[in-house]
Design an enzyme around this catalytic site. Structure first.
Site, PDB file in Angstrom:
ATOM      1  CG  HIS A  34      21.786   3.255 -19.699  1.00 44.73           C
ATOM      2  ND1 HIS A  34      20.223   3.393 -20.209  1.00 44.73           N
ATOM      3  CD2 HIS A  34      22.340   5.131 -19.410  1.00 44.73           C
ATOM      4  CE1 HIS A  34      21.053   4.262 -20.744  1.00 44.73           C
ATOM      5  NE2 HIS A  34      21.319   5.167 -21.259  1.00 44.73           N
ATOM      6  CD  GLU A  51      24.641  12.098 -23.752  1.00 45.90           C
ATOM      7  OE1 GLU A  51      25.016  11.832 -22.279  1.00 45.90           O
ATOM      8  OE2 GLU A  51      23.216  12.809 -23.676  1.00 45.90           O
ATOM      9  CG  HIS A 107      19.558  13.300 -24.874  1.00 43.62           C
ATOM     10  ND1 HIS A 107      18.887  13.926 -24.151  1.00 43.62           N
ATOM     11  CD2 HIS A 107      20.442  12.583 -24.320  1.00 43.62           C
ATOM     12  CE1 HIS A 107      19.512  13.937 -23.126  1.00 43.62           C
ATOM     13  NE2 HIS A 107      20.340  12.920 -23.085  1.00 43.62           N
ATOM     14  CG  HIS A 144      17.054  10.387 -22.977  1.00 46.95           C
ATOM     15  ND1 HIS A 144      17.626  10.233 -21.965  1.00 46.95           N
ATOM     16  CD2 HIS A 144      18.313  10.449 -23.643  1.00 46.95           C
ATOM     17  CE1 HIS A 144      18.398   9.493 -21.989  1.00 46.95           C
ATOM     18  NE2 HIS A 144      19.275  10.418 -22.878  1.00 46.95           N
ATOM     19  CG  ASP A 191      25.168  10.887 -17.122  1.00 44.48           C
ATOM     20  OD1 ASP A 191      23.413  11.826 -16.390  1.00 44.48           O
ATOM     21  OD2 ASP A 191      24.438  10.235 -17.934  1.00 44.48           O
ATOM     22  CG  ASP A 207      21.634  14.719 -19.119  1.00 47.69           C
ATOM     23  OD1 ASP A 207      22.285  13.509 -18.147  1.00 47.69           O
ATOM     24  OD2 ASP A 207      20.798  14.000 -19.837  1.00 47.69           O
ATOM     25  NE  ARG A 255      27.411   9.902 -20.178  1.00 49.84           N
ATOM     26  CZ  ARG A 255      27.464   8.582 -19.335  1.00 49.84           C
ATOM     27  NH1 ARG A 255      28.198   7.873 -20.121  1.00 49.84           N
ATOM     28  NH2 ARG A 255      27.199   8.431 -18.364  1.00 49.84           N
ATOM     29  CG  ASP A 270      -0.367   0.038   2.181  1.00 50.09           C
ATOM     30  OD1 ASP A 270       1.091  -0.544   2.134  1.00 50.09           O
ATOM     31  OD2 ASP A 270      -0.858   0.514   3.980  1.00 50.09           O
ATOM     32  CD  GLU A 326      24.991  14.855 -20.026  1.00 54.91           C
ATOM     33  OE1 GLU A 326      23.729  14.616 -20.889  1.00 54.91           O
ATOM     34  OE2 GLU A 326      24.870  13.842 -19.302  1.00 54.91           O
ATOM     35  CE1 TYR A 350      31.454   6.092 -20.723  1.00 57.86           C
ATOM     36  CE2 TYR A 350      30.736   6.351 -23.623  1.00 57.86           C
ATOM     37  CZ  TYR A 350      30.550   6.649 -21.794  1.00 57.86           C
ATOM     38  OH  TYR A 350      29.796   7.982 -22.333  1.00 57.86           O
ATOM     39  CG  HIS A 370      26.744   6.913 -25.402  1.00 62.21           C
ATOM     40  ND1 HIS A 370      27.711   8.583 -25.812  1.00 62.21           N
ATOM     41  CD2 HIS A 370      27.496   7.321 -24.472  1.00 62.21           C
ATOM     42  CE1 HIS A 370      28.268   9.113 -24.592  1.00 62.21           C
ATOM     43  NE2 HIS A 370      28.468   7.874 -24.177  1.00 62.21           N
TER      44      HIS A 370
END
Length: 447
Positions: free
Chosen positions: A243, A387, A354, A361, A260, A271, A409, A39, A411, A391, A350
């Protein structure tokens, strides 16, 4: 500015209705609460199109936009009614009176009345707009239309054209107003403070989730109650999982930490990604990869202006990164052939960026070609991420050992202006000197 003026949402509705043909209706459902366990519910997140058109942040509501045969317009909001007992247990509701007074709709009714009124809104309309991607709501639309259809013998006219409204709203959302830009600028400022805090609080032996907690603390203490998405706090080789959100590992000496994370402020997202050494000092190999990614990011951002596109930026950035990896000995072969064969994608795995807005996104057509190039020309008011990343997982035995386990990375969030760009991500350190300098001041940790 901590939220958009409620009058702005009325302007959003007016802009959409201006695009609708006469004798049409558009319907937008709110989100419902989602059960987390037994609940208890997840923190409520409003349907973004519904929010864009209303600013109304309660579940189980419906917005109806009507455009008559003479072009006259009307907005009706169905929502949960005031309920004293419910409000004691679950919290206050806005109710129908304040919905009209504060949110600027023309009329508001309890949501339970939709079944008795919906036929009047649909009957005789030539066109019905709703989001095709929401299959549950689409089924509800068809159910309502069946009820209208049953009265054809009594003279009822069923709408003949059903149109997906999502692309129309996406085009509106893609170009931000001055107030939206101001809000996103503030979300970036808060997020930048959080990334600063993460650098200052980082220590060998801490866990990733402890740094995540520092980020969330900084968001909240500056008015951003929620993150815009699940924060990625990835130490060492975890940075090579794009991710990664477990955030459960210990931070080790001589490894990098990729974060990130962005705040959500009044529905709008930041972002930002930063990568820095856990112990405050880059190794020579880490420094080489980091500087390459930083230079690529700055190269792409400096080229942004109206008329530019992600496709053009990708050509520029991929060529630069390819040459950099050749210079480091990570890629080998003829540079022209490596660029033509897009060998850089073995390490830059990647996209370059975006759209950004109410969604991380965000919606908006990229005009993707048959070979997956994003050809849409940038326009003033668009906001995007840039970004680039490199890697190199620990399992990559094709490179020297010193490169393995490095994931970088960086960004930033960029708005397109009339003549160029504005970088919203200005208060989060990114040069090697600034990062190492800030981390050297750990003793002056934020209170």
């Amino acid at each position: 500015m901590s939220q958009l003026p409620l009058s702005d949402f009325g302007k959003h509705r007016a802009a959409l209705m201006a695009k609708m043909p006469t004798n049409s209706v558009a319907l937008f459902p709110a989100a419902s609460e989602l059960t987390r366990s037994n609940d208890t519910e997840y923190a409520f997140c409003q349907n973004k199109n519904f929010f864009y058109l209303t600013g109304f942040n309660e579940p189980d509501a419906l917005l109806v936009l009507l455009k008559g045969e003479q072009g006259q317009t009307e907005s009706i909001l169905f929502s949960l009614p005031k309920d004293a007992l419910h409000e004691i247990w679950q919290g206050r509701r806005i109710g129908q009176i304040k919905a009209v007074q504060d949110y600027g709709v023309d009329a508001s009714y309890p949501i339970a009345e939709i079944e008795s009124l919906i036929a009047d809104y649909l009957e005789g309309k030539s066109q019905v707009y709703f989001g095709f991607s929401d299959h549950g709501f689409a089924a509800q639309i068809f159910s309502w239309l069946k009820h209208v259809n049953r009265n054809i013998r009594q003279g009822a006219k069923t709408p003949q054209h059903l149109t997906d409204v999502d692309p129309m709203v996406a085009e509106l959302r893609l170009i931000k107003t001055e107030n939206e830009l101001a809000l996103m600028r503030q979300a970036n400022h808060i997020s930048g403070l959080a990334h600063q805090r993460a650098m200052q609080k980082c220590q060998v032996g801490k866990f990733e989730y402890q740094i995540e907690a520092e980020i969330l603390h900084e968001f909240a203490r500056h008015g951003a109650r929620h993150p815009a998405y699940a924060s990625i706090v990835a130490g060492g080789d975890n940075a090579n999982i794009l991710h990664y959100t477990a955030n459960s590992d210990v931070l080790n000496n001589n490894e990098l930490l990729l974060i990130d994370a962005g705040a959500e402020l009044a529905g709008y997202a930041a972002d930002i990604t930063r990568t820095f050494p856990v112990n405050g000092q880059f190794t020579a190999a880490q420094k080489a990869i980091y500087q390459l990614v930083l230079d690529a990011k700055n190269l792409a951002i400096d080229a942004i202006k109206p008329g530019m596109s992600f496709a053009k930026l990708n050509v520029l950035t991929n060529a630069f990164l390819t040459k950099g990896l050749v210079d480091l000995g990570i890629l080998t072969g003829d540079l022209t052939e490596l660029i033509s064969d897009k060998k850089v994608k073995e390490y830059f795995i990647h996209g370059l960026g975006h759209w950004l807005g109410l969604d991380v996104h965000d919606v908006g057509d990229y005009h993707i070609s048959s070979d997956r190039e994003q050809l849409r020309a940038f326009e003033e008011g668009m906001v995007m991420t840039i970004e680039p990343g490199i890697y190199i997982p620990l399992t990559d035995l094709t490179v020297e050992e010193k490169w393995r386990g490095i994931g970088v990375r960086i960004e930033d969030n960029i708005a397109v202006t009339e003549t160029g760009f504005e970088n919203f991500t200005v208060n989060s350190p990114q040069t090697i000197a600034d990062i190492e300098g800030l981390m050297a001041e750990n003793a002056k940790s934020i209170t």
